[in-house]
Design a protein around this motif. Structure first.
Motif, mmCIF file in Angstrom:
data_model
loop_
_atom_site.group_PDB
_atom_site.id
_atom_site.type_symbol
_atom_site.label_atom_id
_atom_site.label_comp_id
_atom_site.label_asym_id
_atom_site.label_seq_id
_atom_site.Cartn_x
_atom_site.Cartn_y
_atom_site.Cartn_z
ATOM 1 N N GLU A 224 0.647 -1.040 -0.120
ATOM 2 C CA GLU A 224 0.087 0.016 -0.006
ATOM 3 C C GLU A 224 0.753 1.173 -0.077
ATOM 4 O OE1 GLU A 224 -2.868 -0.479 3.098
ATOM 5 O OE2 GLU A 224 -4.329 -1.386 1.435
ATOM 6 N N HIS A 225 1.889 1.292 0.710
ATOM 7 C CA HIS A 225 2.969 2.277 0.840
ATOM 8 C C HIS A 225 3.626 2.516 -0.803
ATOM 9 C CE1 HIS A 225 5.827 5.213 2.375
ATOM 10 N NE2 HIS A 225 6.673 4.289 1.583
ATOM 11 N N CYS A 226 3.974 1.509 -1.378
ATOM 12 C CA CYS A 226 4.578 1.577 -2.765
ATOM 13 C C CYS A 226 3.415 2.101 -3.686
ATOM 14 C CB CYS A 226 4.676 -0.095 -3.047
ATOM 15 S SG CYS A 226 5.682 -0.166 -4.475
ATOM 16 N N LEU A 227 2.267 1.570 -3.543
ATOM 17 C CA LEU A 227 1.145 2.009 -4.377
ATOM 18 C C LEU A 227 0.774 3.891 -4.277
ATOM 19 C CD1 LEU A 227 -2.190 -0.420 -4.689
ATOM 20 C CD2 LEU A 227 -0.225 0.310 -6.529
ATOM 21 N N ARG A 228 0.781 4.269 -3.015
ATOM 22 C CA ARG A 228 0.569 5.495 -2.598
ATOM 23 C C ARG A 228 1.744 6.339 -3.242
ATOM 24 N NH1 ARG A 228 -1.344 4.210 2.502
ATOM 25 N NH2 ARG A 228 0.842 4.356 3.254
ATOM 26 N N GLN A 229 2.888 5.932 -3.189
ATOM 27 C CA GLN A 229 3.963 6.777 -3.601
ATOM 28 C C GLN A 229 4.044 6.946 -5.130
ATOM 29 O OE1 GLN A 229 6.229 8.453 -1.939
ATOM 30 N NE2 GLN A 229 5.515 7.554 -0.132
ATOM 31 N N LEU A 230 3.633 5.665 -5.847
ATOM 32 C CA LEU A 230 3.503 5.476 -7.509
ATOM 33 C C LEU A 230 2.434 6.370 -7.892
ATOM 34 C CD1 LEU A 230 5.305 4.043 -9.107
ATOM 35 C CD2 LEU A 230 3.803 2.154 -9.142
ATOM 36 N N PHE A 231 1.349 6.319 -7.343
ATOM 37 C CA PHE A 231 0.206 7.158 -7.768
ATOM 38 C C PHE A 231 0.155 8.591 -7.384
ATOM 39 C CE2 PHE A 231 -1.123 2.960 -8.752
ATOM 40 C CZ PHE A 231 -1.387 2.746 -10.112
ATOM 41 N N SER A 232 1.211 9.028 -6.484
ATOM 42 C CA SER A 232 1.129 10.435 -6.094
ATOM 43 C C SER A 232 2.039 11.205 -7.342
ATOM 44 C CB SER A 232 1.916 10.603 -4.858
ATOM 45 O OG SER A 232 3.080 10.198 -4.888
ATOM 46 N N LEU A 233 2.617 10.409 -8.284
ATOM 47 C CA LEU A 233 3.486 11.080 -9.270
ATOM 48 C C LEU A 233 2.797 11.606 -10.550
ATOM 49 C CD1 LEU A 233 6.304 8.298 -9.347
ATOM 50 C CD2 LEU A 233 6.409 10.757 -8.766
#
Ligand SMILES: [Zn+2]
Length: 287
Positions: A224-233
């Motif tokens: 979930e952390h990984c997804l959050r980072q990725l979609f904030s770009l």
């Protein structure tokens, strides 16, 4: 024998004149090669692999025209190998990486960052070719050399470690991969930033390793952390590999559900987020 100083001066003048006359077309050939390499690399970045291949092939064919061909050739070989990797033409990528490595060994010796980076690229190709034991052995050596020469937190050392752990996952040794990935992820977050492609890729590998070892709760947090980072770009700031990582991970959203740990279905036939170019189920998704 005429060894008068005048003769020598005339001789060296002739050399200078000749060198100047030859120098102009050679300079041109060199700038042309650099320009083509630059254009090829930009095309690769934009995902136009056919255009990238054409430009870089041309540079490689013509490097013999240059006075100091090795650096130009090395750069073009490396870029074309990456094009083949992105196009999933792994056998061709392996050949180019090997030529690149033997050329740069002659130039730099064994302990140089260039050698480490080329070796890691080669190992990534070997992992895609299902030759993970070869890759793992190579990466073990490179990670140690890189740590000695560049330091434990240098991006190149971290990349070698992350790819070493990737090989371990592919060889069903996820248990061993977990502590390596945890340490690498912490350092990459520091050194590269949390939203860097390689940081996110390491996070994905850690997620996979945790899941393969049945540590579902920790795996979900990482994912979930990984997804959050990725979609904030924002979309426009992403290169091809990061876009692919994002697409791959978004097909795995069902991991966020409490059913996490069961085999994901939707994402099984999609490209693996590790960037190997293979289907998830044939790569890191094998259990
Ligand atoms: Zn994979």
């Amino acid at each position: 024998m005429d060894a008068s100083p005048g003769g020598r001066i005339a001789g060296s003048c002739a050399v200078i004149v000749a060198a100047t006359i030859i120098h102009i077309p050679i300079q041109k050939a060199r700038s042309h090669a650099l320009l083509l390499t630059e254009r090829g690399d930009t095309a690769r970045w934009l995902g136009d692999l056919a255009a990238a291949e054409k430009d870089l092939q041309k540079v490689i064919e013509r490097t013999s025209d240059l006075i100091d061909p090795v650096p130009v050739r090395l750069n073009a070989l490396n870029n074309l190998a990456l094009v083949y990797h992105n196009a999933h033409r792994f056998a061709e990528a392996e050949l180019l990486h090997r030529e690149e490595l033997s050329l740069s060994r002659k130039l730099y010796g064994d302990d140089h960052e260039e050698i480490f980076v080329s070796s890691i690229n080669l190992a990534m190709v070997l992992n895609s070719l299902e030759r993970a034991s070869e890759a793992r052995e190579l990466l073990d050596d490179i990670a140690k050399r890189s740590e000695r020469l560049l330091g434990a937190k240098h991006p190149t050392t971290l990349l070698a470690l992350s790819e070493y752990a990737h090989s371990s996952i592919l060889l069903s040794r996820a248990q061993e991969a977990i502590p390596i990935l945890e340490r690498t992820l912490a350092s990459e977050s520091d050194v590269r930033g949390e939203r860097h492609y390689y940081t996110m890729r390491t996070a994905f590998l850690l997620f996979r390793a945790l899941l393969l070892c049945g540590r579902r709760e920790t795996a979900r947090k990482v994912f979930e952390h990984c997804l959050r980072q990725l979609f904030s770009l924002p979309d426009t700031t992403l290169d091809q590999t990061t876009r692919e990582l994002r697409t791959a991970l978004s097909t795995m959203v069902e991991f966020r559900e409490p059913s996490l740990g069961e085999q994901p279905k939707a994402g099984r036939n999609n490209p693996c987020p590790c960037g190997s170019g293979k289907k998830f189920k044939r790569c890191c998704g094998r259990s």
